[in-house]
Design an enzyme around this catalytic site. Structure first.
Site, PDB file in Angstrom:
ATOM      1  N   LYS A   1      -5.577  -0.602  -7.483  1.00 56.73           N
ATOM      2  CA  LYS A   1      -7.232  -0.878  -7.080  1.00 56.73           C
ATOM      3  C   LYS A   1      -7.827  -0.530  -8.296  1.00 56.73           C
ATOM      4  CE  LYS A   1      -5.994  -1.182  -2.893  1.00 56.73           C
ATOM      5  NZ  LYS A   1      -6.129  -1.878  -1.517  1.00 56.73           N
TER       6      LYS A   1
ATOM      7  N   SER B   1      -9.294   2.490  -2.542  1.00 56.02           N
ATOM      8  CA  SER B   1      -8.723   3.888  -2.277  1.00 56.02           C
ATOM      9  C   SER B   1      -9.757   4.559  -3.260  1.00 56.02           C
ATOM     10  CB  SER B   1      -7.267   3.455  -2.461  1.00 56.02           C
ATOM     11  OG  SER B   1      -6.684   4.746  -1.954  1.00 56.02           O
TER      12      SER B   1
ATOM     13  N   ASN C   1      -8.636   9.178   4.266  1.00 58.73           N
ATOM     14  CA  ASN C   1      -7.233   8.870   5.182  1.00 58.73           C
ATOM     15  C   ASN C   1      -7.239   8.323   6.475  1.00 58.73           C
ATOM     16  OD1 ASN C   1      -7.175  11.360   2.846  1.00 58.73           O
ATOM     17  ND2 ASN C   1      -4.584  10.073   3.586  1.00 58.73           N
TER      18      ASN C   1
ATOM     19  N   LYS D   1       0.622  -0.930  -0.747  1.00 58.48           N
ATOM     20  CA  LYS D   1       0.064   0.075  -0.454  1.00 58.48           C
ATOM     21  C   LYS D   1       0.922   1.603  -0.572  1.00 58.48           C
ATOM     22  CE  LYS D   1       0.245  -0.014   4.982  1.00 58.48           C
ATOM     23  NZ  LYS D   1      -1.053   0.847   6.016  1.00 58.48           N
TER      24      LYS D   1
ATOM     25  N   TYR E   1       0.154   1.945  -7.095  1.00 58.74           N
ATOM     26  CA  TYR E   1      -0.086   1.270  -5.765  1.00 58.74           C
ATOM     27  C   TYR E   1      -1.628   1.815  -6.448  1.00 58.74           C
ATOM     28  CZ  TYR E   1      -3.317   2.166  -1.829  1.00 58.74           C
ATOM     29  OH  TYR E   1      -4.111   1.414  -1.052  1.00 58.74           O
TER      30      TYR E   1
ATOM     31  N   ARG F   1       5.965  16.981  -3.378  1.00 58.43           N
ATOM     32  CA  ARG F   1       6.008  16.507  -3.669  1.00 58.43           C
ATOM     33  C   ARG F   1       5.763  15.916  -5.567  1.00 58.43           C
ATOM     34  NH1 ARG F   1       5.217  12.378   0.994  1.00 58.43           N
ATOM     35  NH2 ARG F   1       3.165  12.966   0.813  1.00 58.43           N
TER      36      ARG F   1
END
Length: 335
Positions: A154, A126, A180, A86, A150, A294
């Site tokens: 899903k 997710s 979250n 994950k 990731y 990021r």
């Protein structure tokens, strides 16, 4: 209600809290976990909290022979499927591992369920399947996309389950799109125990508060948000666990269908709000520095929660301070 619920990844963070809620709801629980990111001692804590110890099999969802033997030897009524890798950053570095474990492993599980005639599945999906949100709050009919391997696993699995339910009527599948997950059981006996450097904000903040790490890096303070830092829908893991039990009951009580539903609180908190709330819970200063954004991070993300309320009769009830209080209680026991 004597049939067992098979919980894959049941010694992990969300899985362990869900086992507690399943036991509280009168279910018998059988855990399958390869312990790649968890410890068997979690079962002791679940037993201490709930008064019942789940059955446990150490093994991998990619092991078809093992899965077949589990379904033959146990009267499994439904599966709650958490087992999966994950970490977003790790998935970029190791995409084949993520597709092997998450996609191939889940296909193997579905084949074993199909063979055994077990047609009820609660799947750990997710909010990453929404990609960069085009609207807020995010409804379940929002366009789907993936920005990393990731999230892609899903998304692929949701598509596979959709194809399966269309090709073979009788499947009852709930795709639970988490936002979250944070916090811990209020006892402090189970919580999030990341191995190595935490990938998520709250366990990192908790380790700074406990002195294990020097400071939090806040990635970006120039987003179009109230304080410039990223905003996320944080949900207490106990609310999330109760959402799984609500989804399981829904599948048991209704006609077969494929249901995709958000599990979130319906509001967002910024990185700085989270740090400030954790400072209040811990009574400690939490130093932080601002770092560049990021790649792939989005400004804001929170759930439209109406469908969960309408379909499952479920809503998140714990606020950010309770999330931080419980996470700190857990962290303090680890120090």
């Amino acid at each position: 209600m004597t049939r067992k619920i098979l919980v894959t990844g049941g010694t992990g963070f969300i899985g362990s809290h869900t086992c507690v809620e399943l036991i509280a709801g009168g279910y018998q629980v059988l855990v399958l976990d390869n312990l790649s990111n968890s410890r068997e001692t979690v079962l002791d804590a679940i037993e201490q909290i709930s008064g019942a110890r789940p059955g446990f099999i150490r093994g991998d969802i990619r092991d078809r022979a093992l899965l077949d033997s589990i379904f033959k030897q146990h009267d499994i009524g439904a599966v709650i499927h958490f087992a999966g890798l994950k970490a977003v950053g790790e998935s970029v570095a190791r995409p084949l591992d993520y597709h092997d474990n998450n996609v191939a492993g889940t296909v193997t599980l579905l084949q074993a369920m199909q063979q055994a005639g077990v047609r009820s599945l609660v799947f750990s999906s997710s909010a990453t399947v929404y990609g960069d949100p085009q609207q807020l709050p995010i409804p379940e009919d929002h366009p789907l996309s993936a920005t990393n391997p990731y999230g892609h696993t899903k998304l692929v699995l949701e598509e596979i389950m959709g194809q399966l339910s269309r090709s073979e009527p009788g499947w009852r599948i709930a795709l639970l799109r988490y936002f979250n997950p944070v916090g811990a059981h209020p006892s402090g006996l189970i919580g999030e125990a990341p191995q190595g450097v935490p990938n998520n904000l709250m366990p990192y903040v908790a380790q700074v508060a406990s002195g294990q790490r020097e400071r939090v890096q806040v990635f970006g303070q120039d987003y179009d948000t109230p304080d410039g830092t990223g905003v996320r829908d944080y949900i207490h893991v106990m609310d999330l666990a109760q959402g799984h039990v609500a989804a399981l009951r829904y599948l048991q009580d209704n006609e077969p269908e494929l249901l995709a539903v958000n599990l979130g609180t319906g509001r967002g908190y910024s990185v700085l709000e989270m740090i400030q709330a954790f400072a209040r819970s811990s009574g400690r200063d939490i130093p932080y520095t601002i770092a560049p954004r990021r790649p792939g991070d989005i400004a804001a993300c929170w759930a439209d929660t109406r469908l969960a309320r309408e379909k499952l009769g479920w809503t998140a009830v714990r606020d950010i301070q309770e999330m931080c209080d419980d996470a700190w209680r857990w962290q303090a026991r680890q120090s």
